[in-house]
Design a protein around this motif. Structure first.
Motif, PDB file in Angstrom:
ATOM      1  N   GLY A  24      23.157 -21.076  -1.588  1.00  0.00           N
ATOM      2  CA  GLY A  24      24.150 -20.471  -2.466  1.00  0.00           C
ATOM      3  C   GLY A  24      24.880 -19.365  -1.717  1.00  0.00           C
ATOM      4  O   GLY A  24      24.291 -18.692  -0.865  1.00  0.00           O
ATOM      5  N   HIS A  79      19.817 -15.258   3.494  1.00  0.00           N
ATOM      6  CA  HIS A  79      18.849 -16.195   4.069  1.00  0.00           C
ATOM      7  C   HIS A  79      17.774 -15.431   4.855  1.00  0.00           C
ATOM      8  O   HIS A  79      17.759 -15.414   6.070  1.00  0.00           O
ATOM      9  CB  HIS A  79      19.561 -17.214   4.962  1.00  0.00           C
ATOM     10  N   GLN A 119      22.926 -20.624  -7.556  1.00  0.00           N
ATOM     11  CA  GLN A 119      21.915 -20.588  -6.499  1.00  0.00           C
ATOM     12  C   GLN A 119      21.018 -21.808  -6.659  1.00  0.00           C
ATOM     13  O   GLN A 119      20.673 -22.190  -7.785  1.00  0.00           O
ATOM     14  CB  GLN A 119      21.078 -19.310  -6.591  1.00  0.00           C
ATOM     15  N   ASP A 168      25.798 -16.452  -2.515  1.00  0.00           N
ATOM     16  CA  ASP A 168      25.347 -15.072  -2.700  1.00  0.00           C
ATOM     17  C   ASP A 168      23.854 -14.902  -2.406  1.00  0.00           C
ATOM     18  O   ASP A 168      23.230 -13.946  -2.854  1.00  0.00           O
ATOM     19  CB  ASP A 168      25.660 -14.578  -4.110  1.00  0.00           C
ATOM     20  N   ILE A 169      23.266 -15.827  -1.642  1.00  0.00           N
ATOM     21  CA  ILE A 169      21.858 -15.706  -1.265  1.00  0.00           C
ATOM     22  C   ILE A 169      21.755 -15.255   0.185  1.00  0.00           C
ATOM     23  O   ILE A 169      22.415 -15.810   1.068  1.00  0.00           O
ATOM     24  CB  ILE A 169      21.110 -17.042  -1.442  1.00  0.00           C
ATOM     25  N   PHE A 214      26.937 -26.271  -6.723  1.00  0.00           N
ATOM     26  CA  PHE A 214      26.961 -24.893  -6.222  1.00  0.00           C
ATOM     27  C   PHE A 214      28.033 -24.050  -6.906  1.00  0.00           C
ATOM     28  O   PHE A 214      27.987 -22.825  -6.873  1.00  0.00           O
ATOM     29  CB  PHE A 214      27.229 -24.876  -4.707  1.00  0.00           C
ATOM     30  N   LYS A 233      23.140 -16.418 -12.100  1.00  0.00           N
ATOM     31  CA  LYS A 233      22.894 -15.028 -12.467  1.00  0.00           C
ATOM     32  C   LYS A 233      23.754 -14.618 -13.666  1.00  0.00           C
ATOM     33  O   LYS A 233      24.911 -15.035 -13.793  1.00  0.00           O
ATOM     34  CB  LYS A 233      23.206 -14.110 -11.291  1.00  0.00           C
ATOM     35  N   LYS A 276      14.577 -19.937  -4.306  1.00  0.00           N
ATOM     36  CA  LYS A 276      16.004 -20.205  -4.083  1.00  0.00           C
ATOM     37  C   LYS A 276      16.330 -20.018  -2.608  1.00  0.00           C
ATOM     38  O   LYS A 276      15.923 -19.039  -1.996  1.00  0.00           O
ATOM     39  CB  LYS A 276      16.850 -19.273  -4.942  1.00  0.00           C
ATOM     40  N   SER A 277      17.090 -20.958  -2.058  1.00  0.00           N
ATOM     41  CA  SER A 277      17.386 -20.885  -0.632  1.00  0.00           C
ATOM     42  C   SER A 277      18.842 -21.178  -0.277  1.00  0.00           C
ATOM     43  O   SER A 277      19.257 -20.944   0.855  1.00  0.00           O
ATOM     44  CB  SER A 277      16.486 -21.857   0.139  1.00  0.00           C
TER      45      SER A 277
END
Length: 266
Positions: free
Chosen positions: A131, A136, A177, A133-134, A217, A163, A128-129
């Motif tokens: 979103g 980086h 995500q 709430d990600i 998204f 999630k 996963k890359s």
């Protein structure tokens, strides 16, 4: 014979004859009085042979090599090309199979969207890359895996992950995500090497549906509501949702995305 006479006789354009001249395929010499190429009958056989080899996608370099090889070397080069073509056929069959899968998904998205179904999701990998709430902070191995998966499209796919905590938040819109993923069986088909540090997610029985959304998204809760209701009816716990993007298209000036999304029943 001059070039136009020779080209007319063997049925090829002047430009093709001149191309082989520049590549020094023909053995004919030049007329000393006017410096024109003086083509002979044997030149036709050489050019036809070169055209035949080029038809098998031999490079010009390999074509020249074959035309000047003995029988043993000729046979070895032809066997190498045979292996390449067999691999091309295999890859083409795999692409055709994948294309049929995608076409089938497109039909479902348009004709019978939002209908819940069960299916067995095999082992797969996801990086996963994107979103909100990600974080980086992809490491070198993850970056390489994404690059490899990108090169492997369409055998790999655009992966979706929701999630459990985002689903339980009960908000109208749910953050998703997004990254790239591939099924283990697809990875094996194309012999894609994935670093051992990348987690392989195990096989699961999944409750899923196809839908079209405007923003992958941030999807509306009502999209996955039929799955949530089925889980509740079956006394199954809500788990993380996983899915994939199948198509991107425009309808009446609006952009839509055809997705499949689902939750493991185990």
């Amino acid at each position: 014979m001059k070039v136009h006479e020779f080209a007319k006789r063997i049925g090829l354009p002047n430009s093709t004859i001149r191309f082989y001249d520049r590549e020094n395929i023909t053995a004919s010499g030049r007329n000393k009085s006017n410096n024109y190429r003086d083509y002979q009958n044997l030149d036709a056989l050489v050019i036809y042979s070169a055209q035949s080899l080029r038809g098998f996608n031999f490079s010009m370099e390999d074509t020249k090599k074959l035309l000047n090889s003995d029988v043993l070397e000729y046979s070895q080069l032809m066997k190498q090309k045979e292996a390449e073509l067999e691999l091309d056929i295999l890859r083409s069959k795999q692409r055709l199979k994948r294309l049929k899968e995608m076409t089938s998904c497109m039909d479902i998205v348009e004709k019978i969207p939002n209908q819940v179904f069960e299916y067995d999701l095999g082992e797969h990998y996801i990086i996963k890359s994107f979103g909100d709430d990600i974080k980086h902070n992809l490491n070198a191995v993850q970056k390489k895996t994404i690059a490899d998966l990108s090169e492997a499209l369409p055998f790999s796919y655009v992966a979706l992950h929701i999630k459990k905590e985002n689903i339980l938040a009960q908000s109208k819109f749910i953050a998703v995500q997004i990254g790239l993923g591939i099924l283990e069986r697809k990875r094996k088909e194309i012999d894609l090497q994935i670093d051992k540090s990348i987690e392989c997610i195990g096989s699961k029985r999944v409750l899923a549906l196809y839908a079209k959304v405007k923003n992958p998204f941030l999807i509306e809760r009502k999209i996955i509501q039929p799955i949530l209701e089925r889980l509740e009816e079956s006394n199954k716990d809500i788990k993380d949702f996983y899915g994939k993007l199948h198509i991107s298209y425009t309808e009446k000036g609006e952009k839509f995305y055809g997705i499949m999304i689902g939750c493991a029943m185990e």
